[in-house]
Design an enzyme around this catalytic site. Structure first.
Site, PDB file in Angstrom:
ATOM      1  CG  HIS A  16      -1.910   0.970   1.406  1.00 41.85           C
ATOM      2  ND1 HIS A  16      -1.666   2.282   1.733  1.00 41.85           N
ATOM      3  CD2 HIS A  16      -3.249   0.867   1.262  1.00 41.85           C
ATOM      4  CE1 HIS A  16      -2.812   2.938   1.798  1.00 41.85           C
ATOM      5  NE2 HIS A  16      -3.801   2.107   1.506  1.00 41.85           N
TER       6      HIS A  16
ATOM      7  CD  GLN B  98      -6.871  -4.569   4.264  1.00 45.50           C
ATOM      8  OE1 GLN B  98      -7.828  -5.257   4.621  1.00 45.50           O
ATOM      9  NE2 GLN B  98      -7.008  -3.336   3.845  1.00 45.50           N
TER      10      GLN B  98
ATOM     11  CE  LYS C  11      -7.160  -0.033   6.351  1.00 45.43           C
ATOM     12  NZ  LYS C  11      -7.971   0.320   5.184  1.00 45.43           N
TER      13      LYS C  11
ATOM     14  CB  CYS D  15      -3.703   3.194  -1.561  1.00 55.48           C
ATOM     15  SG  CYS D  15      -4.905   4.452  -1.206  1.00 55.48           S
TER      16      CYS D  15
ATOM     17  CG  ASP E  57       0.673  -2.339   6.128  1.00 52.67           C
ATOM     18  OD1 ASP E  57      -0.297  -2.500   6.894  1.00 52.67           O
ATOM     19  OD2 ASP E  57       0.607  -1.649   5.089  1.00 52.67           O
TER      20      ASP E  57
HETATM   21  N1  PLP Z   1      -1.725  -0.719   4.627  1.00 59.89           N
HETATM   22  C1  PLP Z   1      -2.673  -1.471   4.068  1.00 59.89           C
HETATM   23  C2  PLP Z   1      -2.343  -2.866   3.628  1.00 59.89           C
HETATM   24  C3  PLP Z   1      -3.962  -0.972   3.921  1.00 59.89           C
HETATM   25  O1  PLP Z   1      -4.906  -1.719   3.367  1.00 59.89           O
HETATM   26  C4  PLP Z   1      -4.226   0.345   4.361  1.00 59.89           C
HETATM   27  C5  PLP Z   1      -5.557   0.942   4.154  1.00 59.89           C
HETATM   28  O2  PLP Z   1      -6.294   0.571   3.280  1.00 59.89           O
HETATM   29  C6  PLP Z   1      -3.199   1.090   4.944  1.00 59.89           C
HETATM   30  C7  PLP Z   1      -1.951   0.520   5.059  1.00 59.89           C
HETATM   31  C8  PLP Z   1      -3.418   2.487   5.442  1.00 59.89           C
HETATM   32  O3  PLP Z   1      -4.309   2.482   6.521  1.00 59.89           O
HETATM   33  P1  PLP Z   1      -4.810   3.854   7.155  1.00 59.89           P
HETATM   34  O4  PLP Z   1      -5.355   4.678   6.018  1.00 59.89           O
HETATM   35  O5  PLP Z   1      -5.856   3.444   8.133  1.00 59.89           O
HETATM   36  O6  PLP Z   1      -3.631   4.498   7.792  1.00 59.89           O
END
Ligand code: PLP
Length: 434
Positions: A149, A229, A252, A390, A226
């Site tokens: 992401h 998910q 999430k 993203c 990260d």
């Molecule tokens: N990393 C992953 C794999 C994600 O799916 C997301 C959000 O969709 C993020 C990071 C970023 O999360 P946040 O916008 O809650 O900081």
């Protein structure tokens, strides 16, 4: 000095909602659990029952989470860690109780290693700035993957530019899995950090994070996971993975927006300088210089999102009552059920066939732009996502500008997948009369 007591406040008891036990009781039954989520009973566009299939973007909230926010502001609101009055004591108690809930939920060895952030993005930026900027030297390497992401890519691009460090990327195979042989080869360089997603928000791929962490450690590198998910979707234990950092977002996983968590290994956090500076994170301040508060406050500058943390604690309670292994199995079952339906539609291509998967399923429908499809679905009351998700480099890897994504959670049901298929068929017929 007053001592915090754990007795419930009379005011809090007055407005306390009976829904705090939601999620538990009896065998897993998504239809029963749906009743805990008021928003899932909505009709949209006049008479379409909402089918919410955008859970990878954000999940819906059970009434217990919504109510605790209301209750907090009506009966407990105060700033934490500062004032000595009754409400401040209650707010601090509940804020720190939420931290301990999160600590237990992810198997962190100490509550001091649990830092409240705004979300995954802020957690990764914290590590990039507070660890990366200080420790990376020219030609040091950071290994990322081709499926990150933007939140786990752009912060490292910034730091690489400033420090002269180099970014290396583990390629993504055609089935959506990572090329682990290539990862092993990349670790032979001057790698200081490996940072990778646990579950891809596009492909649904579950990466073998424990194995990847052991490989990075053997090469002398630190590891950041990260887990945006994965923490919502399955049991995640930081001690078992043995990672050095792990970031995730409350919104999430049934919690409020604006709250998230960064787990960090204590010895590393202790050696790091602060990320943001200001109130709360200091020990002693003179006009010339300052010393830092102990963990975790060193990384929690300013007034934190107190209600958000308390809401996240209630979300964790809910998830634990349902059971994380139950959620993992059901999400995977529904995602596979969706893929089987999509595979049966001519002209539909699903991205991501790795052996282990989460609940996000990305696909394209030949001749129908993802945004058009999302609008078609929306008119039928079905919420899906369309775009680059993203993850623009991953779009480039698969040669598409954008995809459609339907992502399930434990409150979704098969009937909603049938409705998705009907909408796709309608869109296809509209755009090419098929
Ligand atoms: N990393 C992953 C794999 C994600 O799916 C997301 C959000 O969709 C993020 C990071 C970023 O999360 P946040 O916008 O809650 O900081």
């Amino acid at each position: 000095m007053t001592t915090p007591s754990s007795a419930p406040s009379t005011l809090a008891a007055l407005v306390h909602c009976a829904c705090h036990e939601q999620g538990g009781g009896g065998p897993f039954d998504p239809l029963r659990l749906r009743k805990d989520f008021p928003i899932l009973t909505l009709t949209v566009h006049k008479d379409k029952t909402l089918a919410y299939l955008d859970n990878a973007a954000t999940t819906q909230k059970p009434a217990s989470v919504v109510c605790v926010l209301c209750e907090y502001y009506q009966a407990c609101n105060a700033n934490v860690h500062r004032s000595l009055h009754y409400l401040a004591e209650q707010a601090t108690l509940r804020f720190e109780e939420a931290r301990r809930k999160v600590q237990r939920f992810i198997g962190a060895p100490s509550e001091r290693s649990v830092i409240f952030t705004r979300g995954t993005t802020e957690g990764i930026n914290l590590v990039a700035q507070a660890w990366g900027r200080r420790n990376l030297k020219p030609n040091d390497e950071v290994v990322l993957t081709g499926m990150e992401h933007h939140s786990n890519l752009v912060p490292w691009q910034l730091v690489a530019k400033e420090t002269g460090a180099k970014l290396k990327f583990v390629p993504v195979l055609d089935d959506g899995a990572l090329d682990l042989d290539a990862y092993g080869r990349l670790l032979k360089g001057r790698v200081r950090l490996a940072a990778f997603t646990h579950i891809s928000n596009v492909l649904g791929t579950v990466n073998p994070v424990k194995q990847m962490t052991a490989m990075a450690h053997a090469a002398g590198a630190l590891v950041l996971v990260d887990a945006a998910q994965s923490v919502p979707n399955r049991p995640v234990n930081v001690a078992d993975i043995d990672c050095d950092f792990l970031a995730f977002s409350g919104h999430k996983m049934l919690g409020p927006t604006g709250i998230g968590v960064l787990y960090g290994r204590l010895e590393i956090l202790e050696r790091m300088e602060p990320f943001l500076a200001g109130g709360e994170m200091i020990n002693r301040v003179t006009l010339e210089e300052s010393t830092w508060a102990d963990l975790p406050q060193k990384f929690e500058a300013g007034t934190p999102h107190v209600s958000g943390a308390i809401g996240l604690g209630v979300a964790v309670d809910y998830l634990q009552r349902v059971g994380m292994e139950t959620i993992r199995a059901y999400d995977e079952h529904l995602a596979r059920s969706m893929i089987a339906r999509l595979d049966a539609i001519p002209g539909v291509r699903v991205f991501g066939r790795a052996p282990e998967r989460g609940g996000a399923v990305s696909f394209e429908v030949e001749g129908v732009h993802p945004h058009d499809l999302a609008q078609f679905c929306d008119k039928d009351g079905i919420a899906i996502r369309a775009g680059h998700l993203c993850a623009q480099p991953l779009m480039q890897r698969f040669g598409v500008p954008a995809v459609s994504r339907a992502s399930v959670y434990f409150y979704n049901v098969e009937e909603e997948l049938d409705r998705l298929v009907q909408s796709i068929l309608k869109a296809k017929a509209f755009f090419h009369g098929a």
